[in-house]
Write an enzyme that holds these catalytic residues in place. Structure first.
Site, short mmCIF file in Angstrom:
data_model
loop_
_atom_site.label_atom_id
_atom_site.label_comp_id
_atom_site.label_asym_id
_atom_site.label_seq_id
_atom_site.Cartn_x
_atom_site.Cartn_y
_atom_site.Cartn_z
N TRP A 1 48.53 54.25 -57.35
CA TRP A 1 49.21 54.03 -55.93
C TRP A 1 48.44 54.38 -54.67
O TRP A 1 47.82 55.63 -54.74
CB TRP A 1 50.50 54.51 -55.65
CG TRP A 1 51.08 54.56 -54.36
CD1 TRP A 1 50.65 55.33 -53.27
CD2 TRP A 1 51.89 53.66 -53.62
NE1 TRP A 1 51.65 55.25 -52.17
CE2 TRP A 1 52.23 54.00 -52.39
CE3 TRP A 1 52.68 52.48 -54.11
CZ2 TRP A 1 53.02 53.45 -51.37
CZ3 TRP A 1 53.55 51.83 -53.29
CH2 TRP A 1 53.76 52.23 -51.99
N ASP B 1 48.14 55.26 -46.66
CA ASP B 1 47.40 55.31 -45.52
C ASP B 1 45.96 55.86 -45.94
O ASP B 1 45.80 56.63 -46.55
CB ASP B 1 47.83 56.50 -44.74
CG ASP B 1 49.37 56.77 -44.48
OD1 ASP B 1 50.20 55.87 -44.85
OD2 ASP B 1 49.86 57.53 -44.14
N GLU C 1 54.51 58.08 -36.70
CA GLU C 1 53.48 58.60 -37.82
C GLU C 1 52.23 58.17 -37.44
O GLU C 1 51.80 57.26 -36.55
CB GLU C 1 53.88 57.99 -39.32
CG GLU C 1 55.39 58.08 -39.46
CD GLU C 1 55.50 57.57 -40.81
OE1 GLU C 1 55.97 58.55 -41.89
OE2 GLU C 1 55.31 56.45 -41.38
C1 FRU Z 1 52.76 56.69 -43.36
C2 FRU Z 1 53.23 58.11 -43.89
C3 FRU Z 1 52.58 59.54 -43.30
C4 FRU Z 1 52.72 60.53 -44.56
C5 FRU Z 1 52.16 59.35 -45.53
C6 FRU Z 1 52.73 60.23 -46.96
O1 FRU Z 1 52.77 55.88 -44.18
O2 FRU Z 1 54.59 58.29 -44.12
O3 FRU Z 1 53.33 59.81 -42.13
O4 FRU Z 1 51.77 61.32 -44.00
O5 FRU Z 1 52.35 58.24 -45.43
O6 FRU Z 1 52.23 59.43 -48.05
#
Ligand code: FRU
Length: 473
Positions: free
Chosen positions: A26, A29, A203
């Site tokens: 998987w 980001d 985020e």
């Molecule tokens: C965004 C997020 C971030 C976090 C990461 C965790 O997609 O939720 O805020 O750091 O993914 O995988």
């Protein structure tokens, strides 16, 4: 892992040819997108042990040209108590010949920012002093949700924006920090706050100077759909403004979407030595059905896109380096299409398709891609409302719905499409709008059909470029 990435995927029917994806497992980001010792590094949120989200690692790829990427060993693994629920998103910067990763240590008691450093850009050591930034003691800032630092340098100092929300969890916001040495950080200000229906947690903030203006990108959770906008479970967008570094006040315009497709989130920007701001996003969506999970992997990155400002908006176009993937083409010119038509040599599972439509001599139309026996993905244009839509109702497996964007009126509609097995990125009118979507057709569905819906369709030019492999072993 380095030389064996490709066979790790159980079935490559939807695996990309020129987009970055994990060898297996998987991803979400993009992280740490940067230049270090003349090479481009891109990291990503990674769960190598299954095709589902799990304790986050940082996967790592490297490139000399932003196009041909090579897999490197995993850069961060959650090993310490302060990150025992994962090494969450963050960014990277070069200082004194070393590469620093600044990321969020995720633990049940809260999220805190951490540093890891490397001499060679491959092997990273976490600081003894981690975590280096705790949430500020402020009655305006949530004490737990505090993540995704993005660092940059300005006039000899380091700055970072960090994602946050209000203590009641109602509104997203972005915090600004300042440092002289990347290790000791001072909270400066809350630089931007969500207004009504702009999200309850912001985020992955990103900050970049584009064409003399300061662009703040955020990825809000909890926005409800309005008209044609915000139909995804989470939605990324931007503000254009000016940051006063003295007091940390950011004066900005409205929040706008940066991609109108169903699969685009948490983009990260880096500024290249030549000044260009380049963005890569995660081409998937939280909570969406991802049929590639059955094949042992999930998620991929978009192509790198260059940002500019025109007409008070951020335009995004594929970076010019992508042209180096072109490997043969077929072109047709000046065509009047009166019935559904396939053009010689215009078809494929992957490729770059350029279509210039003469709107003065056309009415509503569709371009169908990945057309097979019982399926197609339909790109349509509605002239009266200047609305471009992508409909994946009949695309094959996976989510079924439509995304739309309203364009500025023009005489010619310029469509640029990047197809890559399970993805479709469409750029309209030289970057006025972008739409990124995942689709899951059969491998035999490779036709492209031009369909007049209401009167004639006049095409000034249609070109299909074959594209060569982007991931190198
Ligand atoms: C965004 C997020 C971030 C976090 C990461 C965790 O997609 O939720 O805020 O750091 O993914 O995988």
């Amino acid at each position: 892992m380095e030389n064996k990435w490709y066979p790790l995927v159980e079935n490559n029917r939807w695996y990309p040819k020129y987009h970055v994806a994990a060898p297996i497992g998987w991803i979400n980001d993009p992280n740490g997108f940067c230049t270090y010792k003349g090479q481009y590094h891109l990291f990503y949120q990674y769960h190598p042990y299954s095709a589902q989200w799990g304790p986050m690692h940082w996967g790592h790829v490297i490139s000399k040209d932003l196009i041909h990427w090579k897999h490197l060993p995993i850069a961060l693994t959650p090993t310490e108590p302060y990150e025992r629920e994962g090494c969450f998103s963050g960014s990277a910067i070069e200082k004194d010949g070393k590469l620093y990763l600044i990321y969020t240590g995720n633990a049940p008691e809260g999220q805190k920012q951490c540093l890891a450093v490397s001499d060679d850009g491959i092997k990273f050591e976490k600081l003894e002093d981690n975590p280096i930034i705790e949430p500020p003691e402020s009655d305006e800032v949530h004490a737990i949700d505090f993540r995704d630092p993005k660092v940059w340098e300005h006039d000899g100092k380091y700055y970072a924006v960090i994602g946050s929300k209000t203590p009641d969890g109602a509104n997203g916001q972005v915090l600004l920090y300042e440092s002289d040495d990347l290790k000791n950080w001072k909270f400066i200000n809350i630089v931007a706050r969500a207004k009504a229906n702009e999200g309850n947690m912001w985020e992955c903030p990103n900050f970049c100077e584009v064409d003399g203006q300061d662009v703040l990108i955020v990825s809000p959770m909890g926005i409800n759909p309005v008209g044609k906008k915000f139909w995804n479970s989470v939605n990324s967008g931007y503000m254009i403004g000016k940051l006063s570094y003295e007091d940390g006040v950011y004066t900005h315009r409205d929040f706008k979407m940066i991609d109108y497709g169903s699969d685009f989130y948490a983009p990260q920007i880096t500024q290249l030595a030549d000044g260009r701001c380049i963005m890569i996003g995660w081409m998937a969506m939280w909570y969406a059905d991802m049929p590639e999970q059955k094949d042992g992997w999930a998620g991929l990155m978009t192509v790198p896109r260059e940002l500019s400002i025109k007409n008070g908006r951020v335009y995004t176009v594929p970076i010019k380096e992508l042209k180096s993937l072109r490997n043969g083409n077929v072109t047709h010119k000046d065509l009047k299409i009166t019935e559904p038509t396939k053009l010689d040599g215009i078809k494929g599972l992957t490729g770059e398709l350029l279509v210039d439509v003469d709107l003065k001599q056309s009415n509503n139309f569709a371009i169908e891609v990945r057309v097979g026996k019982d399926e197609e993905t339909s790109l349509t244009y509605d002239k009266a409302t200047a609305t471009f839509a992508i409909d994946r109702e009949n695309s094959g497996a996976g989510p079924k719905e439509k995304r739309e964007v309203e364009l500025m009126p023009s005489d010619v509609l310029k469509i640029r499409i990047y197809l890559d097995r399970s993805s479709l990125e469409v750029f309209l009118n030289d970057g006025e709008a972008a739409m990124s979507m995942r689709i899951y057709p059969a491998e035999t569905s490779e036709d492209i059909v031009f369909v007049p819906l209401d009167g004639d369709l006049t095409l000034k030019k249609v070109t299909l470029y074959k594209l060569s492999q982007g991931i190198v072993q």
